[in-house]
Design a protein around this motif. Structure first.
Motif, PDB file in Angstrom:
ATOM      1  N   ALA A   2       0.798  -1.433   0.105  1.00  0.00           N
ATOM      2  CA  ALA A   2       0.162   0.018  -0.066  1.00  0.00           C
ATOM      3  C   ALA A   2       0.892   1.247   0.029  1.00  0.00           C
ATOM      4  N   SER A   3       0.463   2.294  -0.831  1.00  0.00           N
ATOM      5  CA  SER A   3       1.484   3.481  -0.874  1.00  0.00           C
ATOM      6  C   SER A   3       0.895   4.513   0.295  1.00  0.00           C
ATOM      7  N   GLU A   5       0.202   7.429   0.414  1.00  0.00           N
ATOM      8  CA  GLU A   5      -1.252   8.201   0.228  1.00  0.00           C
ATOM      9  C   GLU A   5      -2.461   7.219   0.423  1.00  0.00           C
ATOM     10  N   VAL A   6      -2.505   6.027  -0.059  1.00  0.00           N
ATOM     11  CA  VAL A   6      -3.638   5.053   0.370  1.00  0.00           C
ATOM     12  C   VAL A   6      -3.662   4.935   2.064  1.00  0.00           C
ATOM     13  N   SER A  20      -0.874  -7.038   4.191  1.00  0.00           N
ATOM     14  CA  SER A  20      -0.087  -6.880   3.009  1.00  0.00           C
ATOM     15  C   SER A  20       0.056  -8.042   1.959  1.00  0.00           C
ATOM     16  N   LEU A  23      -3.654  -7.960   0.007  1.00  0.00           N
ATOM     17  CA  LEU A  23      -3.583  -6.999  -0.784  1.00  0.00           C
ATOM     18  C   LEU A  23      -2.586  -7.179  -2.184  1.00  0.00           C
ATOM     19  N   LEU A  27      -3.708  -7.320  -6.052  1.00  0.00           N
ATOM     20  CA  LEU A  27      -3.180  -6.637  -7.044  1.00  0.00           C
ATOM     21  C   LEU A  27      -2.563  -7.335  -8.158  1.00  0.00           C
ATOM     22  N   MET A  48      -8.718  -1.037   0.066  1.00  0.00           N
ATOM     23  CA  MET A  48      -7.586  -0.521  -0.581  1.00  0.00           C
ATOM     24  C   MET A  48      -7.345  -0.595  -1.904  1.00  0.00           C
ATOM     25  N   GLN A  52      -5.830   1.975  -4.617  1.00  0.00           N
ATOM     26  CA  GLN A  52      -4.376   1.915  -5.050  1.00  0.00           C
ATOM     27  C   GLN A  52      -4.525   1.571  -6.640  1.00  0.00           C
ATOM     28  N   GLN A  53      -5.220   1.022  -7.247  1.00  0.00           N
ATOM     29  CA  GLN A  53      -5.112   0.884  -8.666  1.00  0.00           C
ATOM     30  C   GLN A  53      -5.489   2.186  -9.180  1.00  0.00           C
ATOM     31  N   LYS A  56      -3.094   4.849 -10.165  1.00  0.00           N
ATOM     32  CA  LYS A  56      -2.102   4.414 -11.202  1.00  0.00           C
ATOM     33  C   LYS A  56      -2.881   4.508 -12.535  1.00  0.00           C
TER      34      LYS A  56
END
Length: 317
Positions: A2-3, A5-6, A20, A23, A27, A48, A52-53, A56
């Motif tokens: 996860a970034s 920002e997220v 993690s 997730l 992804l 999330m 997250q996607q 991008k």
């Protein structure tokens, strides 16, 4: 995975190792089965994933979440609705929601098995959508509710046993199955029903929690004798959920408590499948608010699994 920002959007510092891993599976398009304790945050990875996607690409695919109970869907939709640029819906009977579903104006679609696989016209709508992940929340219900019982009685909700058909609707989508109360024996049965792939990641963690105490007590087989202790404690008891086997039992217990302590009608409520929808929502909103007035909820299993109710000290079965 996860970034930063997220993580900030969801107001957490970092994900747990198991979160993690889940997730990462979503992804990467890989199947995952996770049995993790209540309150662990099992839903967070799929919540999330779309965010997250989207960071991008605006062409992020949708996620379909199969939930056993409306209360659970509402809880998840409410949590996602505060995240910017995320649209989460469940079919609530309104024309607006039905229109959004037809137009694909959502990132997360929540639905019960009776809708997702049992409603043929709705299945036709689903075929139009580009879905990256199918989530099976509380997946143990596939075995406990979707199959005949030991006495060969009909399944409680038979469409649970047909959920594997979602893979034929979205053959490219990955599958995420989540539960807090599932044995390995049931996990094996569910894997067959859902057609998991060979490279499925399995995560199992003990549900034991050191801060939770389980107490059993033999009581008289009548409401007035068996629950007299509760009448004595009613004024000072902290937030409590009482589960009964039937609507009849819920009504009997509610009538007993409110007749013995009349002022308890101000902080005691019933919740079951026949409770009007507006009242259900009012009860859930109050329960999920730390300053809510309700202290005692007498319910059937219609008040479901996985709902985040703060400061609930007692659960009585």
């Amino acid at each position: 995975m996860a970034s930063e920002e997220v993580l900030k959007l969801f107001k957490i510092e970092k994900l747990k190792e198991e979160q993690s891993a889940i997730l990462k599976c979503i992804l990467e398009g890989r199947d995952c089965m996770a049995v993790l304790p209540t309150g662990f945050g099992k839903s967070l990875p799929y919540q999330m994933a779309v965010v997250q996607q989207k960071m991008k690409s605006e062409d992020a695919k949708k996620i379909v979440v199969c939930c056993p109970l409306t209360a659970l869907m509402k809880d998840q939709v409410d949590k996602l609705s505060v995240i910017p640029n995320v649209r989460a819906i469940y079919r609530d009977g309104s024309k607006e929601t039905d229109c959004m579903i037809r137009e694909g104006a959502f990132d997360y679609l929540f639905g019960a098995p009776e809708l997702l696989v049992g409603d043929s016209s709705f299945r036709e709508q689903l075929h139009k959508f580009s879905v990256s992940t199918i989530v099976m929340d509380e997946f143990h219900t596939i075995a406990s509710w979707g199959e005949k019982d030991e006495e060969d009685r009909q399944a409680f909700r038979r469409w649970f046993s047909y959920l594997g058909e979602l893979r034929s609707i979205f053959p490219e989508a990955s599958l995420l199955a989540l539960s807090a109360t599932c044995t390995r024996k049931i996990s094996k049965r569910v894997k067959k029903v859902l057609n998991f792939r060979d490279n499925t990641l399995e995560i199992h963690m003990s549900p034991d929690k050191p801060n939770i105490k389980v107490v059993t007590k033999k009581i008289a087989n009548s409401v007035d004798q068996g629950m007299a202790w509760m009448v004595d404690a009613l004024d000072s008891i902290p937030k409590t959920v009482i589960y009964c086997n039937s609507i009849k039992d819920v009504s009997k217990l509610y009538a007993y408590l409110t007749s013995e302590v009349p002022k308890s009608v101000n902080y005691c409520e019933m919740f079951h499948s026949e409770t009007p929808k507006a009242k259900k929502e009012k009860i859930l909103d109050d329960m999920c608010c730390e300053e809510g007035l309700l202290k005692i909820i007498i319910a059937t299993s219609a008040l479901g699994m996985g709902i985040d109710v703060p400061k609930t000290n007692n659960v009585i079965l």
